[in-house]
Write a protein that holds these residues in place. Structure first.
Motif, mmCIF file in Angstrom:
data_model
loop_
_atom_site.group_PDB
_atom_site.id
_atom_site.type_symbol
_atom_site.label_atom_id
_atom_site.label_comp_id
_atom_site.label_asym_id
_atom_site.label_seq_id
_atom_site.Cartn_x
_atom_site.Cartn_y
_atom_site.Cartn_z
ATOM 1 N N ALA A 59 0.828 -1.209 0.000
ATOM 2 C CA ALA A 59 0.000 0.000 0.000
ATOM 3 C C ALA A 59 0.863 1.260 0.000
ATOM 4 N N ALA A 60 2.005 1.219 0.719
ATOM 5 C CA ALA A 60 2.890 2.387 0.805
ATOM 6 C C ALA A 60 3.476 2.734 -0.551
ATOM 7 N N VAL A 61 3.888 1.710 -1.298
ATOM 8 C CA VAL A 61 4.459 1.953 -2.625
ATOM 9 C C VAL A 61 3.355 2.298 -3.627
ATOM 10 N N GLY A 62 2.280 1.498 -3.640
ATOM 11 C CA GLY A 62 1.201 1.719 -4.596
ATOM 12 C C GLY A 62 0.462 3.020 -4.380
ATOM 13 N N GLY A 63 0.326 3.447 -3.129
ATOM 14 C CA GLY A 63 -0.394 4.679 -2.832
ATOM 15 C C GLY A 63 0.315 5.925 -3.301
ATOM 16 N N ASN A 64 1.588 5.792 -3.683
ATOM 17 C CA ASN A 64 2.364 6.930 -4.178
ATOM 18 C C ASN A 64 2.089 7.247 -5.647
ATOM 19 N N SER A 65 1.475 6.327 -6.363
ATOM 20 C CA SER A 65 1.319 6.475 -7.807
ATOM 21 C C SER A 65 0.686 7.802 -8.235
ATOM 22 N N PRO A 66 -0.411 8.240 -7.608
ATOM 23 C CA PRO A 66 -1.011 9.502 -8.050
ATOM 24 C C PRO A 66 -0.079 10.696 -7.887
ATOM 25 N N VAL A 67 0.699 10.718 -6.813
ATOM 26 C CA VAL A 67 1.613 11.836 -6.577
ATOM 27 C C VAL A 67 2.742 11.815 -7.594
ATOM 28 N N ILE A 68 3.319 10.644 -7.830
ATOM 29 C CA ILE A 68 4.409 10.519 -8.802
ATOM 30 C C ILE A 68 3.919 10.899 -10.196
ATOM 31 N N ASN A 69 2.740 10.403 -10.560
ATOM 32 C CA ASN A 69 2.184 10.702 -11.877
ATOM 33 C C ASN A 69 1.891 12.190 -12.044
ATOM 34 N N LEU A 70 1.552 12.857 -10.955
ATOM 35 C CA LEU A 70 1.253 14.288 -10.997
ATOM 36 C C LEU A 70 2.444 15.068 -11.515
ATOM 37 N N ILE A 131 -3.619 13.618 0.260
ATOM 38 C CA ILE A 131 -4.474 12.609 -0.372
ATOM 39 C C ILE A 131 -4.990 11.576 0.631
ATOM 40 N N GLY A 132 -4.736 11.817 1.917
ATOM 41 C CA GLY A 132 -5.335 10.979 2.953
ATOM 42 C C GLY A 132 -4.717 9.615 3.118
ATOM 43 N N VAL A 133 -3.400 9.499 2.885
ATOM 44 C CA VAL A 133 -2.731 8.216 3.115
ATOM 45 C C VAL A 133 -2.852 7.860 4.596
ATOM 46 N N PRO A 134 -3.292 6.652 4.924
ATOM 47 C CA PRO A 134 -3.487 6.272 6.329
ATOM 48 C C PRO A 134 -2.208 6.384 7.151
ATOM 49 N N GLU A 135 -2.377 6.666 8.432
ATOM 50 C CA GLU A 135 -1.235 6.883 9.314
ATOM 51 C C GLU A 135 -0.324 5.669 9.416
ATOM 52 N N ILE A 138 2.111 6.028 6.400
ATOM 53 C CA ILE A 138 2.615 7.338 5.995
ATOM 54 C C ILE A 138 4.140 7.397 6.015
ATOM 55 N N ARG A 139 4.777 6.772 7.003
ATOM 56 C CA ARG A 139 6.238 6.840 7.085
ATOM 57 C C ARG A 139 6.926 6.071 5.953
ATOM 58 N N PRO A 140 6.565 4.803 5.711
ATOM 59 C CA PRO A 140 7.204 4.107 4.582
ATOM 60 C C PRO A 140 6.855 4.734 3.229
ATOM 61 N N ALA A 141 5.630 5.268 3.111
ATOM 62 C CA ALA A 141 5.236 5.915 1.856
ATOM 63 C C ALA A 141 6.072 7.165 1.609
ATOM 64 N N SER A 142 6.320 7.953 2.640
ATOM 65 C CA SER A 142 7.145 9.161 2.521
ATOM 66 C C SER A 142 8.579 8.803 2.162
ATOM 67 N N LEU A 143 9.097 7.758 2.772
ATOM 68 C CA LEU A 143 10.462 7.314 2.489
ATOM 69 C C LEU A 143 10.607 6.925 1.024
ATOM 70 N N GLY A 270 -10.452 9.137 -2.123
ATOM 71 C CA GLY A 270 -11.655 8.341 -1.893
ATOM 72 C C GLY A 270 -11.322 6.887 -1.640
ATOM 73 N N ILE A 271 -10.378 6.340 -2.408
ATOM 74 C CA ILE A 271 -9.941 4.956 -2.215
ATOM 75 C C ILE A 271 -9.322 4.790 -0.830
ATOM 76 N N ASN A 272 -8.525 5.782 -0.429
ATOM 77 C CA ASN A 272 -7.870 5.728 0.882
ATOM 78 C C ASN A 272 -8.872 5.656 2.025
ATOM 79 N N SER A 273 -10.062 6.213 1.787
ATOM 80 C CA SER A 273 -11.072 6.240 2.852
ATOM 81 C C SER A 273 -11.604 4.847 3.185
ATOM 82 N N PHE A 274 -11.316 3.863 2.312
ATOM 83 C CA PHE A 274 -11.790 2.503 2.548
ATOM 84 C C PHE A 274 -10.744 1.610 3.223
ATOM 85 N N GLY A 275 -9.548 2.168 3.489
ATOM 86 C CA GLY A 275 -8.545 1.424 4.248
ATOM 87 C C GLY A 275 -7.426 0.824 3.420
#
Length: 453
Positions: A59-70, A131-135, A138-143, A270-275
């Protein structure tokens, strides 16, 4: 053959004369393979980390896709300006202009990449919070995101360099560059994640190393060129008039990509809101949409390059034929890929995760989004045709309205009333249909105007 013609024809595909269907296919396929290879190795990041570091790491790696694509998408859009400017100059046989465009583009890529790296490193955690990445991730996603941005300058240099080579019909060597560096990326993924247990940091480092190698390879190829697109480090200079043209043409594509990504960031929220499980499942299924989109992008590149040269040469009817062929070939290519993914969907998703809950969310996304992904090919190719003719803002405005404004409206109204994963996913096909209607209408109007001119 005089020296001038030799300079512009070396390694060049003749886009102005003869049948074009096979030429377009042969031009586009290496680009498609390049993109698919790139995504395969990106998918390897997700697959390795998901298999060997767990669902949260996935989830940490995959959740970064929208930001990277931006961010990356914005500069990829600008590289379209380089492609079209050089293609049009080739159509006019402007050798000096081509040389200036090459050196302006590459220096601009270096400066832009450095700025992106700095901004991305500073803002990484804040962007993920937006973008509401779950807590819990958040740390591995930021890294991961910060390590990725370290390689951003090299990714941008590769994209601009590849655009230069593609403008003269050379699509095979950029593909070879990606294939070789992708193999390195995959090897380093396995080494860092499995052997050294580095988790998300390991896949981030692998991607950055791969970006460095691909940029180096494309620069070496350009420096060894014998045509007008030869790169000479001593001649790197920003030619203001050329830079303005590149930005005028590529800028709208960059804006479209950024705004488009912002809408996707909102959807990701919105996807993040589902966990975490939903994030992981959606991230796994998203890989197959990206595979498809690389096929579309390949024919986009073919469209802007072929249209750019032919429109500059005054061949209006040939431009129309090229557009139809590109749309047809892109749609067929995407449908074939969709059929391949659905024929063994359990196998494909199983490459990323073995958790039933995550797989269920992935299958749902495939059902409601991937099945109609061919709709993207129609409006994307038509938009590229308009850009090749110099109508840079028209497809941007249409796409922003149909695929951005509409999506935001959907999120603020329909999704609020029916807060379900399926309702959220339905925004994609709905927005694609609306965008197609507007793009087809605009293309017909522009064609009529060109016939009267």
């Amino acid at each position: 053959m005089n020296e001038k013609n030799k300079d512009i024809s070396e390694n060049r595909v003749d886009m102005l004369n003869g049948p074009v269907a096979l030429k377009i296919l042969m031009f586009a396929l290496p680009i498609a393979v390049s993109g698919i290879l790139q995504q395969l190795f990106n998918a390897a990041d997700v697959a390795v980390v998901g298999k060997f570091a767990g669902g949260n790491a996935l989830a940490a790696v995959g959740g970064n896709s929208p930001v990277i694509n931006l961010f990356i998408g914005a500069f990829t859009g600008l590289s379209v300006g380089t492609n079209i400017v050089i293609a049009q100059m080739l159509g006019r046989k402007d050798v000096k202009g081509v040389e200036r465009a090459v050196h302006t583009s590459m220096l601009f890529a270096v400066y832009s990449g450095i700025i992106l790296m700095i901004v991305g490193m500073i803002l990484a955690p804040k962007l993920l919070l937006v973008i509401g990445v779950p807590e819990d991730i958040i740390r591995p996603a930021s890294l991961y995101l910060r390590i990725y941005f370290l390689g951003a300058p090299f990714a941008i240099v590769y994209n601009f360099g590849a655009a230069v080579l593609r403008s003269v019909g050379d699509t095979k060597r950029p593909m070879i560059c990606l294939f070789c560096t992708g193999i390195v990326n995959l090897f380093l993924n396995l080494l860092f994640v499995i052997q050294f247990n580095l988790g998300v940091a390991g896949v981030g480092i692998s991607t950055t190393v791969a970006n460095i190698l691909s940029a180096g390879a494309i620069v070496v190829l350009l420096c060894k060129e014998k045509s007008a697109v030869k790169l000479e480090i001593s001649k790197l200079k920003m030619h203001r008039s050329i830079l303005i043209k590149i930005i005028q043409i590529g800028g709208p594509a960059a804006i479209q990509s950024m705004v488009f990504s912002i809408a996707n960031v909102s959807i990701q929220g919105g996807i993040n809101s589902f966990g975490s499980k939903t994030i992981a499942g959606s991230a796994a299924a998203l890989n197959f949409e990206v595979f498809d989109f690389y096929m579309i992008t390949a024919f986009n590149q073919a469209t802007v390059t072929f249209i750019g040269q032919n429109y500059a040469a005054g061949k209006t009817e040939r431009c129309r034929k090229i557009t139809y062929i590109c749309v047809a070939e892109a749609v067929v290519g995407v449908l074939m890929m969709i059929a391949t993914f659905f024929a063994a969907k359990t196998f494909w998703i199983g490459l990323f995760t073995s958790e039933d809950g995550i797989m269920s969310f992935a299958f749902t996304r495939m059902k409601y989004v991937l099945t109609v992904h061919f709709l993207c090919a129609i409006y994307e190719i038509l938009g590229s045709s308009l850009r090749g003719k110099g109508y840079a803002m028209t497809p941007t405005v249409i796409t922003v309205i149909g695929s951005v404004v509409f999506r935001v409206f959907w999120l603020m109204t329909i999704f609020k009333v029916s807060h379900t994963y399926v309702t959220l996913l339905l925004v994609y096909p709905a927005s694609w249909m609306i965008t197609n209607i507007m793009m087809i209408t605009a293309s017909a109007i522009v064609h009529k105007k060109s016939l009267k001119a």
